[in-house]
Design an enzyme around this catalytic site. Structure first.
Site, short mmCIF file in Angstrom:
data_model
loop_
_atom_site.label_atom_id
_atom_site.label_comp_id
_atom_site.label_asym_id
_atom_site.label_seq_id
_atom_site.Cartn_x
_atom_site.Cartn_y
_atom_site.Cartn_z
N SER A 104 53.43 50.44 -26.11
CA SER A 104 52.78 51.00 -25.01
C SER A 104 52.93 49.53 -23.88
CB SER A 104 51.04 51.38 -25.44
OG SER A 104 50.89 50.00 -25.59
N LYS A 105 52.26 50.91 -22.93
CA LYS A 105 51.95 49.55 -21.85
C LYS A 105 51.85 48.43 -21.45
CE LYS A 105 51.76 52.75 -17.72
NZ LYS A 105 50.97 53.68 -16.56
N ARG A 106 50.76 47.99 -22.74
CA ARG A 106 50.28 46.98 -22.58
C ARG A 106 51.71 46.07 -23.90
NH1 ARG A 106 47.69 46.45 -28.43
NH2 ARG A 106 48.24 48.44 -28.85
N GLY A 118 54.69 45.99 -22.74
CA GLY A 118 55.15 45.96 -21.36
C GLY A 118 56.62 46.73 -21.46
#
Ligand code: GLU
Length: 481
Positions: free
Chosen positions: A254-256, A258
């Site tokens: 996920s975005k977390r 990167g």
């Protein structure tokens, strides 16, 4: 051997992300390694969630990565149309063919009914499959019920055979017991074909020879699709199911971790060549220690059979490391071009002469740049600097500094043109005068002028700051120590 044809069929229900980008890249590498044809089509049968802006984003992301398609969206080709929403009549034709050949049947069971049947199967410790209630309805009954407007789906009728054989270049040949499947839906109540039906028809008509995609399709979809090929009498393609990509904590990417939309990476300061090089290592390796490959070199070296089955870990720091490497390979002229627009926008590059200086500065900054945006940010942070943080002042409260500071102020104040050379000489002379040199001179000076322990050449940083600001900082400090 017939010509290899691969496809990349994203659904435009969101921007193109890391997982799909890796799928596109591996298809491309395999395809071009084998001089094949790359087809880029859009799977937009989910009318509710599909959007044109996402199609555009997928196209932009492919272009940014440098993946060129030979047939498909935007450019057309002999197997079009390349959007599923424009291929409905082809699906209709094939659905009819499956009904006519008794490979499919109309099912009137409601979703609630199907769920109840499943529940019952579970209580009897049986696999929760569709019960087959509508499998053998008389044709006359089917006709009447349809005529009466009763909602229905169309189901594929599982053949009477033991196994489905799947040939997979990464996982080997696998046999799936037919008993592990059930009569799956190929047309929904709203008349829309399901993914499994549409994808099989498209792949067959587009003469796709190899299907390379994520392993999430392996167990659920692949055996069903193979059965559809067989029922329709089309040759079954060869598969290659790539491992999942997980975050560094082994959870869903996920975005977390990167992982962003591919089109974001450019804005964030990544170079496409670094991104593509890193992506190639998400599940593949050249089986040597080499790490740096251009897209063309990857094409030469890529073997789909060398793709792993264990999950790949997305490592944002490693991606940055690749980026820093590729930035260091660039000429200062190229780095300047990358930063030029932003420098001007932020009010830096005000005259042609500045260019010479920035080129010189870039040569020294190169080793410290990780993202292209660092160039402007760095220059901006120099501009915004207003002195060492109070908690670090004790580090420079030495007798040497107490001598050096006024000497620096004196030498910097000389009425001469403020240039990198002038700054360098002023520092050297002030050092000589106060008998400090080497790291006893440069390290405290860096700390004073940047509040950091490392960074690009400090005399260039000081030059960039400008005379007035430098003197202000030094004078303010002098009054504090
Ligand atoms: N549209 C599907 C997806 O994005 C394609 C899967 C496939 O490659 O068959 O997951």
């Amino acid at each position: 051997m017939s010509k290899i044809r691969v496809r990349f069929p994203p659904s435009p229900t969101g921007n193109l992300h890391v997982g799909n980008a890796r799928t596109a890249l591996f298809n491309y590498l395999f395809c071009k390694h084998n001089e094949g044809t790359f087809v880029f089509r859009i799977e937009d049968t989910d009318r509710e969630r599909s959007r044109d802006e996402y199609i555009q984003n997928e196209i932009d992301a492919m272009k940014w990565m440098g993946i060129q398609w030979d047939e498909g969206i935007e450019i057309g080709g002999q197997h079009g149309p390349y959007k599923q929403s424009e291929r409905m009549s082809l699906y209709q034709e094939h659905i009819q063919r499956l009904l006519d050949t008794q490979h499919a049947y109309v099912c009137f069971c409601s979703a609630e009914q199907v769920e109840m049947d499943r529940e019952e199967a579970r209580t009897n410790s049986l696999p929760p499959r569709y019960s087959g209630r509508c499998r053998n309805l008389p044709q006359s009954e089917v006709k009447t019920r349809i005529a009466n407007g009763e909602p229905y789906v169309i189901r594929f009728k599982l053949p009477d055979q033991n196994d489905v054989q799947v040939t997979d270049l990464i996982r080997g040949t696998k046999f799936f017991p037919v008993s592990s499947l059930d009569d799956f839906i190929i047309v929904r109540t709203d008349g829309m074909p399901t993914y499994n039906l549409a994808v099989t028809v498209d792949d067959a008509l587009m003469e796709i020879t190899h299907i390379i995609r994520g392993e999430d399709h392996f167990f659920g979809n692949t055996p069903r699709q193979v059965l559809l090929y067989e029922a329709l009498g089309y040759p079954v393609p060869i598969f290659a199911h790539m491992p999942m990509i997980l975050g560094d904590d082994k959870t869903k990417l996920s975005k977390r971790h990167g992982a962003f939309a591919i089109t974001e990476y450019g804005n964030m300061g990544f170079l496409p060549e670094a991104f593509v090089n890193y992506m190639a290592f998400l599940g593949w390796s050249p089986k040597t220690e080499e790490e740096f490959f251009t897209l063309d070199e990857l094409i030469q070296r890529f073997e789909v059979t060398n793709v792993n089955t264990s999950p790949a870990i997305f490592d944002y720091e490693k991606l940055k490391w690749y980026n820093a490497h590729y930035l260091r390979q660039k000429s200062c002229e190229d780095l300047f071009k990358i930063a030029q627009e932003d420098l001007i926008a932020k009010g830096f590059l005000t005259n042609e002469k500045d260019k010479t200086f920035y080129l010189q500065a870039l040569a020294h900054m190169k080793d410290y740049i990780v993202l292209t945006t660092d160039i402007v940010n760095y220059i901006e942070s120099i501009d915004a600097y207003n002195g060492i943080q109070p908690d670090r002042i004790p580090e420079i409260q030495t007798p040497e500094m107490i001598e050096l500071l006024p000497a620096l102020i004196r030498h910097f104040s000389v009425d001469e043109k403020w240039s990198p050379d002038f700054v360098l000489n002023a520092i050297r002379n002030a050092g000589k005068e106060s008998k400090v040199k080497g790291k006893h001179l440069w390290m405290p000076l860096r700390l004073i002028m940047t509040n950091e322990d490392q960074g690009p050449e400090i005399y260039l940083v000081i030059y960039l700051m400008g005379k007035e600001k430098v003197l202000d900082i030094l004078k303010a400090l002098l009054s504090k120590i």
